[in-house]
Each structure stands twice: as structure tokens, then as C-alpha cells.
Design a protein around this motif. Structure first.
Motif, PDB file in Angstrom:
ATOM      1  N   VAL A 390       0.853  -1.185   0.000  1.00 43.07           N
ATOM      2  CA  VAL A 390       0.000   0.000   0.000  1.00 43.07           C
ATOM      3  C   VAL A 390       0.896   1.244   0.000  1.00 43.07           C
ATOM      4  CG1 VAL A 390      -1.711   1.335   1.280  1.00 43.07           C
ATOM      5  CG2 VAL A 390      -1.891  -1.162   1.178  1.00 43.07           C
ATOM      6  N   ARG A 391       0.627   2.143  -0.926  1.00 46.68           N
ATOM      7  CA  ARG A 391       1.442   3.360  -0.999  1.00 46.68           C
ATOM      8  C   ARG A 391       0.976   4.363   0.044  1.00 46.68           C
ATOM      9  NH1 ARG A 391       5.217   5.017  -4.057  1.00 46.68           N
ATOM     10  NH2 ARG A 391       4.859   3.286  -5.519  1.00 46.68           N
ATOM     11  N   VAL A 392       1.930   4.819   0.859  1.00 46.69           N
ATOM     12  CA  VAL A 392       1.665   5.841   1.872  1.00 46.69           C
ATOM     13  C   VAL A 392       2.463   7.080   1.476  1.00 46.69           C
ATOM     14  CG1 VAL A 392       1.708   6.426   4.312  1.00 46.69           C
ATOM     15  CG2 VAL A 392       1.380   4.046   3.613  1.00 46.69           C
ATOM     16  N   ALA A 393       1.810   8.237   1.469  1.00 47.58           N
ATOM     17  CA  ALA A 393       2.449   9.464   0.990  1.00 47.58           C
ATOM     18  C   ALA A 393       2.352  10.558   2.032  1.00 47.58           C
ATOM     19  CB  ALA A 393       1.796   9.925  -0.306  1.00 47.58           C
ATOM     20  N   ALA A 394       3.339  11.446   2.013  1.00 45.68           N
ATOM     21  CA  ALA A 394       3.334  12.643   2.852  1.00 45.68           C
ATOM     22  C   ALA A 394       3.387  13.856   1.953  1.00 45.68           C
ATOM     23  CB  ALA A 394       4.514  12.645   3.813  1.00 45.68           C
ATOM     24  N   GLY A 395       2.685  14.906   2.351  1.00 40.80           N
ATOM     25  CA  GLY A 395       2.691  16.125   1.553  1.00 40.80           C
ATOM     26  C   GLY A 395       1.788  17.163   2.150  1.00 40.80           C
ATOM     27  N   ASN A 396       1.346  18.085   1.314  1.00 39.08           N
ATOM     28  CA  ASN A 396       0.473  19.160   1.767  1.00 39.08           C
ATOM     29  C   ASN A 396      -0.639  19.379   0.761  1.00 39.08           C
ATOM     30  OD1 ASN A 396       1.595  20.306   4.311  1.00 39.08           O
ATOM     31  ND2 ASN A 396       3.428  20.536   3.048  1.00 39.08           N
ATOM     32  N   ASN A 416       4.841  -6.869   6.370  1.00 38.20           N
ATOM     33  CA  ASN A 416       4.178  -6.761   7.675  1.00 38.20           C
ATOM     34  C   ASN A 416       3.251  -5.542   7.751  1.00 38.20           C
ATOM     35  OD1 ASN A 416       5.455  -9.055   8.819  1.00 38.20           O
ATOM     36  ND2 ASN A 416       7.323  -7.814   9.126  1.00 38.20           N
ATOM     37  N   GLY A 417       3.109  -4.833   6.625  1.00 37.67           N
ATOM     38  CA  GLY A 417       2.287  -3.629   6.620  1.00 37.67           C
ATOM     39  C   GLY A 417       3.011  -2.398   7.121  1.00 37.67           C
ATOM     40  N   ASP A 418       4.302  -2.526   7.485  1.00 42.75           N
ATOM     41  CA  ASP A 418       5.052  -1.404   8.045  1.00 42.75           C
ATOM     42  C   ASP A 418       5.577  -0.488   6.934  1.00 42.75           C
ATOM     43  OD1 ASP A 418       4.765  -2.287  10.714  1.00 42.75           O
ATOM     44  OD2 ASP A 418       6.411  -3.712  10.428  1.00 42.75           O
ATOM     45  N   TYR A 419       5.704   0.791   7.263  1.00 42.72           N
ATOM     46  CA  TYR A 419       6.265   1.753   6.311  1.00 42.72           C
ATOM     47  C   TYR A 419       7.071   2.789   7.081  1.00 42.72           C
ATOM     48  CZ  TYR A 419       3.019   5.363   7.847  1.00 42.72           C
ATOM     49  OH  TYR A 419       2.357   6.301   8.594  1.00 42.72           O
ATOM     50  N   GLN A 420       7.971   3.472   6.371  1.00 47.69           N
ATOM     51  CA  GLN A 420       8.709   4.598   6.952  1.00 47.69           C
ATOM     52  C   GLN A 420       8.887   5.663   5.878  1.00 47.69           C
ATOM     53  OE1 GLN A 420      11.996   4.124   9.758  1.00 47.69           O
ATOM     54  NE2 GLN A 420      13.268   5.460   8.474  1.00 47.69           N
ATOM     55  N   LEU A 421       8.369   6.858   6.145  1.00 49.80           N
ATOM     56  CA  LEU A 421       8.517   8.018   5.273  1.00 49.80           C
ATOM     57  C   LEU A 421       9.663   8.890   5.772  1.00 49.80           C
ATOM     58  CD1 LEU A 421       4.754   8.945   4.875  1.00 49.80           C
ATOM     59  CD2 LEU A 421       6.261   8.323   2.986  1.00 49.80           C
ATOM     60  N   GLU A 422      10.366   9.552   4.823  1.00 54.59           N
ATOM     61  CA  GLU A 422      11.533  10.321   5.239  1.00 54.59           C
ATOM     62  C   GLU A 422      11.672  11.709   4.616  1.00 54.59           C
ATOM     63  OE1 GLU A 422      14.981   7.969   4.597  1.00 54.59           O
ATOM     64  OE2 GLU A 422      14.343   6.356   5.921  1.00 54.59           O
ATOM     65  N   VAL A 429       3.327  18.043   7.742  1.00 51.28           N
ATOM     66  CA  VAL A 429       2.787  17.357   6.573  1.00 51.28           C
ATOM     67  C   VAL A 429       1.485  16.644   6.914  1.00 51.28           C
ATOM     68  CG1 VAL A 429       5.003  17.005   5.411  1.00 51.28           C
ATOM     69  CG2 VAL A 429       4.180  15.304   7.070  1.00 51.28           C
ATOM     70  N   VAL A 430       0.714  16.384   5.875  1.00 52.28           N
ATOM     71  CA  VAL A 430      -0.441  15.491   5.945  1.00 52.28           C
ATOM     72  C   VAL A 430       0.022  14.131   5.429  1.00 52.28           C
ATOM     73  CG1 VAL A 430      -2.743  15.011   5.009  1.00 52.28           C
ATOM     74  CG2 VAL A 430      -2.092  17.356   5.633  1.00 52.28           C
ATOM     75  N   VAL A 431      -0.414  13.052   6.104  1.00 56.77           N
ATOM     76  CA  VAL A 431      -0.044  11.699   5.685  1.00 56.77           C
ATOM     77  C   VAL A 431      -1.310  10.971   5.246  1.00 56.77           C
ATOM     78  CG1 VAL A 431       1.097   9.548   6.345  1.00 56.77           C
ATOM     79  CG2 VAL A 431       1.859  11.719   7.328  1.00 56.77           C
ATOM     80  N   ARG A 432      -1.212  10.267   4.134  1.00 56.69           N
ATOM     81  CA  ARG A 432      -2.375   9.575   3.594  1.00 56.69           C
ATOM     82  C   ARG A 432      -1.919   8.350   2.806  1.00 56.69           C
ATOM     83  NH1 ARG A 432      -5.087  12.034  -1.635  1.00 56.69           N
ATOM     84  NH2 ARG A 432      -5.632   9.831  -1.676  1.00 56.69           N
ATOM     85  N   THR A 433      -2.870   7.433   2.579  1.00 49.85           N
ATOM     86  CA  THR A 433      -2.587   6.335   1.656  1.00 49.85           C
ATOM     87  C   THR A 433      -2.973   6.793   0.261  1.00 49.85           C
ATOM     88  OG1 THR A 433      -4.777   5.340   1.890  1.00 49.85           O
ATOM     89  CG2 THR A 433      -3.058   4.614   3.431  1.00 49.85           C
TER      90      THR A 433
END
Length: 609
Positions: A390-396, A416-422, A429-433
Motif C-alpha cells: 500500500v502506498r503511503v504518501a506525505a505532503g500538503n 508486515n504492513g510497516d512503512y517509513q517516510l523520510e 505534513v499530511v499523511v495519507r494512503t
């Protein structure tokens, strides 16, 4: 830049031709007449500029010479007032339509150009001196004669010294040795066979050089070449320090068949890789001379391999530094592992990289870098099962007049469903799938479902934000996704006449109840797209090459396959329309949708070659 903009605007307001502030070519077409009408006057007399153009040596009249005149314009930029060619006796006459003081330039085939004050020129308006202007006499007459010297010619062929082939993306310069003659500098174009010719040159001493043009071979561009056989790159060898042998030209000199053997330099490839989520980090790489960091070359990393390619380089020792684009999320690195602030990196005692004597491609090992800011979490289903991929994104969310979610970066959840954004470009930021074609309903953190009501989380709103001003690393930013029960749209983006697939096109969804841009997907390498999770309702589609453009955009509307678009505020310009929308119900699938993109003009598709 602000001053240049002001000048352009002022010239536009006065209706001056575009060439007034530039350099009209001796072969350019007649400029459009100025918007001011009538004729220039000296008192009650109509101004007339007249004279004769002769050969400086033989005093014979020159027929067909081109004579151009200007008057001081805004900020003293030359303002074009007239252009003509001489008759069989070398005579000309121009009636300017405005102006009270004038200066001009004459050019003729086989002759070197001169200005009306007899200074050497290259038929460019900027060669003219404001102080040398001529004013009409009481009768309105301006007399300006020209004496042109026979011009010199330099010609030859440029070739790759390794394989004798014609080198692409190479051009040249012929530059006067005397700095006072800088206006006589000439650019040299190289034709498809590698041949070049530059004529109508003034007598004097010139430096002849060739090098890679913008848009050249990214992998191995050519070193700067100076006649007779010197090479430089302004890192290991400064071009200004070369003991260049000038080419000395006399009047009417003919120097032909020059053989210019250019050579490629070496290439250094480098890239950053996060020690956190393992992704490659966008950056630019700078290669500098040890002890002299001001002597450097640099390059930006490119997709898909994310290498920054610095070239051309000569053999020798260099320092290498890598600067992340997201400077607030990562430190810069002086190779191999010295972290530093990007504005104050200390190269003292830093390890050097040796560029080998043989030209070629030299790739550094990936440089690890630790993130300064992170967001970690887990993506699971409604019953708690981990969701991979699943793609998880950060932005505005962009503020009006531009709408939409501006993505800083994204990552896929692991097994495992884990993610890390950097990589982040702002303090919060707003975080969303942003998954698609997986059958789940997207969410914005915390647990805000993305539906047509909020334009699929593309509409600016008060979403919870992750802030970095008080905490650099955030964990537990989790998502629990529900199964979508909406409809699905399947289709492709293709060129109108040949049906050639159009990859990486953005396909926007336009809900009829909120007709503005929002949810979008991209076409794949085969031009195909799939849009899932659409709540029951009526929709249109719009295809555009880019996801975000400031201001209004025009794309292709579907189902009509006609051009229309979005306003700067994001509202569609495609409605009202008589074309029926795509009607979606829960669980329905509409397939075989084909968005037809008009064939581009060949001049653009061929890259202006």
C-alpha cells in the motif's frame, strides 16, 4: 530578473519590436513596423537617413548591403527604426518613423560589419554606442556612410578523436583575444557532418574553442577544446589558464580545413541511499578540486537509477560531496561518510576520489545517509491483517487557487504492513494512503476516509498534521483500511491516429456533484489505467501530462475526447456538456474506456532536432 522583466514590459507597452533590446541577425527578416505612426521630424522637416556603403579597400560601392538604424529607447536600449538594402551604387535611404538621434550598422556578404561611427561590429544592435548617435541637421538630413573591410573566413570539421565520428551536442566560439573587442565574439554552429564555417570576420587575433552544448550527452560530455589541441573542464584544469595559441586573421583571410579533434571526459556517478527505509534520495553531487572547493562541477540525480552524473572530468584527485534535495530531512555528505550541514561542509582532510587516466564511467559505491526526520506506521485491514504494497504518501494540500495534494514523497508498506517516510520539504505534513487497484478505500491520517465528498482527500481541509518543529521522529501513524464497495473504471490513454499507448498520463476523476480536479491515477507503460473505489455516482475523466500545474490547464475530456480543462481554482471548464457521464454503481466495472490524445507537432516530439 525583476529589472529585466520591467524592461520587457516597458518595451511591450511601447510596442517596440522584439529585436529592439536584443541582437537582430544580419539575415533576420524585416521586423514588424513600430506601433508609432508618421515620421520622425527635426522641427518641421521629415527626418531622412541616407548614405553609401563602399568597400574599404577598393572604394567600390557595395550593392545589396543591409543597413539598419536605431534610436535610443527605454534605458538607452536600441529601438529599431528602419532597415533597407543598398542599390547598385551602394546607396540607401531610410525614413524613420520616430526618434531624434540615430545610430546604425551596415553588413554585407563577404565583408565585416561596421557601425555608423566606423567602429567594428557584428551587425548586432548592442554593438552600437549611445555616445556615437547622429542628430539630423536643420533640414532633417542624417548622412551616414559606411566603409566595410573584406571579411575573413574560418572553416573546418569537428570530430570525435576516439572514433572519428561527428560529435553531437557540440558547438564553438570564436572569441577576440583583446577584451575590448568582446562584442566581436561569434558563436559557431556545427552541421550534421561536423563541418563549420564562420565568415565576415574582422581582422585580429581570436581564441577558437568547442565544447558540449546544453542538452548534450549526459553520460560523457565533451571537454572544452581550445585550438590547437588543449582541453579543460574548470576543475582539474582551468580553461582561463590554458596557454592558448590564437588564430590571427588578416583582412579577407581564408583559414580552411581546420581539424578539431574533441575528446570526451570521464564520468563520475554517485547516489545517496537512506539507511532508514532503503530508498534512494534525490540529490545533487558536486566534484571539486582538493583545497579549492570553488573549482567544481555538479549534477542532479535523475530517475530511474537516481545517479547524479558529473562530467566531463580529467584524471586526478577530487573531493565529492552529495547534497540532498530535502535538506531539512537529511544531512549532506562529504564522500565517503562525513556528514555536514550543506552550507558549511568542511573538506579539510577529506578523503579524495581518484579519477583514472583512462576516460570512462566511474561509479562510486552507494553513500548511506541517516534521515533527520521520519514518520513510521503500519497499514492493516479492518480486521487487523497487515496490508503489503500500500502506498503511503506525505505532503500538503495546496492552497487556492491551486488545488490538490502536493506529494513530497511516498513509500510502499512491506510484508508486515510497516512503512517509513523520510523526505519532507516543510515543517508539517499530511499523511495519507494513495493505493489504487487494490480494492481498499484510501484514508488520510487519522482515519479520514477519502471519498467523493472530500474530493478523495485532494480538497484543502483541516486534516491532522504531523509536525517536526517539536519532534523529529514520529511513530504509530497507522492506517486501518476498509474494503471499498464502489465501482471501477478500466481504460487506456492512446494517441488519436495510431492508438500508440501514452504512458505516465495523469487521469483525473471529475465527480458531477463536485466538478473539480481531485483523485487521479497514472497510465502505465502500456497506457492503461484503473480507477477503483468510486462511490456510486456520475463521473467524467480528464487526461493531462502532469498532475500539478499552477494556473489553468487544458487536457482531454472523456467521454467526449475533446479539449477542456480546469481553472486555476481547480473547477472544471468542461461543464455544462451534453455528453452523458460515466455512471458508476457499487461493485460495477466499466471497461474499454479509451482517452484519445491528439498527435503532437513533430517539432516538439523530435525535441527541436
Amino acid at each position: 530578473m525583476r529589472y529585466l522583466t520591467l524592461v520587457v514590459l516597458c518595451l511591450a507597452q511601447l510596442g517596440a519590436p522584439a529585436s529592439a533590446a536584443g541582437a537582430p541577425s544580419r539575415t533576420s527578416a524585416e521586423p514588424a513596423a513600430a506601433t508609432r505612426t508618421g515620421a520622425a521630424r527635426a522641427g518641421n522637416a521629415v527626418v531622412t537617413i541616407a548614405g553609401q556603403v563602399r568597400d574599404r579597400t577598393s572604394q567600390a560601392p557595395i550593392a545589396g548591403a543591409e543597413v539598419s538604424f536605431y534610436t535610443p529607447g527605454i534605458f538607452q536600449f536600441p529601438d529599431f527604426v528602419g532597415r533597407t538594402t543598398t542599390d547598385a551604387e551602394g546607396r540607401y535611404r531610410i525614413v524613420p518613423n520616430f526618434g531624434s538621434a540615430f545610430y546604425g550598422v551596415a553588413a554585407a556578404a563577404g565583408h565585416a560589419a561596421r557601425a555608423s561611427d566606423d567602429s567594428r561590429c557584428e551587425s548586432h544592435a548592442e554593438c552600437l554606442s549611445y555616445d556615437s548617435r547622429i542628430t539630423p541637421d536643420a533640414a532633417g538630413n542624417v548622412v551616414a556612410d559606411f566603409a566595410l573591410s573584406p571579411g575573413a573566413v574560418v572553416s573546418g570539421r569537428v570530430f570525435d578523436r576516439d572514433d572519428q565520428s561527428r560529435p553531437y551536442y557540440v558547438s564553438g566560439n570564436l572569441e577576440p583575444v583583446d577584451p575590448a573587442d568582446f562584442r566581436l565574439r561569434r558563436s559557431i554552429a556545427v552541421d550534421a557532418d561536423g563541418n563549420f564555417r564562420v565568415g565576415e570576420l574582422h581582422a585580429g587575433a581570436y581564441r577558437l574553442s568547442f565544447g558540449a552544448t546544453q542538452g548534450g550527452d549526459r553520460n560523457l560530455p565533451y571537454l572544452r577544446y581550445y585550438w590547437p589541441d588543449l582541453h579543460c573542464n574548470d576543475v582539474q584544469v582551468l580553461c582561463a589558464s590554458l596557454p592558448v595559441t590564437p588564430i590571427v586573421l588578416g583582412e579577407a583571410a581564408q583559414i580552411a580545413d581546420l581539424a578539431i579533434g574533441v575528446r570526451r571526459g570521464s564520468q563520475l556517478r554517485a547516489r545517496l541511499r537512506s539507511s532508514g527505509n532503503g530508498q534512494y534520495v534525490s540529490q545533487y553531487t558536486r566534484v571539486s578540486l582538493p583545497g579549492q572547493p570553488g573549482r567544481y562541477r555538479e549534477a542532479t540525480s535523475f530517475f530511474p537509477d537516481n545517479f547524479a552524473v558529473v562530467a566531463p572530468l580529467l584524471p586526478g584527485s577530487v573531493n565529492v560531496a552529495l547534497y540532498p534535495d530535502a535538506a531539512s530531512s537529511y544531512n549532506a555528505v562529504v564522500y565517503p561518510d562525513r556528514a555536514c550541514n550543506g552550507w558549511s561542509c568542511d573538506f579539510g582532510g577529506a578523503a579524495t576520489v581518484e579519477i583514472p587516466a583512462e576516460d570512462g564511467i566511474h561509479t562510486l559505491p552507494d553513500v548511506p545517509i541517516a534521515p533527520l526526520r521520519t514518520i513510521r506506521g503500519r497499514v492493516v485491514s479492518a480486521d487487523g491483517q497487515p496490508l503489503a504494497g500500500v502506498r503511503v504518501a506525505a505532503g500538503n494540500l495546496r492552497a487556492p487557487p491551486v488545488s490538490g495534494f502536493d506529494e513530497h514523497g511516498s513509500v510502499l508498506s512491506d510484508a508486515n504492513g510497516d512503512y517509513q517516510l523520510e523526505a519532507f520539504y516543510s515543517a508539517s505534513v499530511v499523511v495519507r494512503t494513495r493505493q489504487d487497484a487494490m480494492g481498499w478505500l484510501d484514508q488520510a491520517w487519522q482515519y479520514i476516509e477519502c471519498t467523493d465528498g472530500n474530493l478523495f482527500c485532494e480538497l484543502q481541509s483541516d486534516y491532522p498534521r504531523i509536525r517536526f518543529d517539536t519532534q523529529a521522529h514520529h511513530a504509530g501513524i497507522d492506517f486501518r483500511l476498509s474494503r471499498a464497495h464502489g465501482g471501477t473504471l478500466l481504460g487506456r490513454v492512446a494517441e488519436t491516429t495510431t492508438l500508440t499507448p501514452q504512458p505516465d498520463y495523469v487521469v483525473f476523476v471529475i465527480p458531477m456533484n463536485t466538478p473539480r480536479r481531485g483523485k487521479f491515477v497514472r497510465s502505465d507503460t502500456e497506457g492503461r489505467f484503473r480507477i477503483d473505489d468510486l462511490p456510486a455516482g456520475a463521473y467524467y475523466l480528464l487526461a493531462h501530462p502532469r498532475a500539478y500545474d499552477t494556473g489553468a490547464i487544458t487536457g482531454i475530456f472523456y467521454p467526449s475526447n475533446q479539449p477542456c480543462g480546469f481553472t486555476a481554482e481547480g473547477w472544471t471548464t468542461c461543464l455544462p456538456t451534453t455528453v452523458e457521464p460515466l455512471t458508476v454503481s457499487d461493485g460495477s466495472v466499466l471497461s474499454d474506456l479509451t482517452i484519445l490524445i491528439p498527435r503532437p507537432d513533430p517539432i516538439f516530439s523530435d525535441g527541436f532536432r
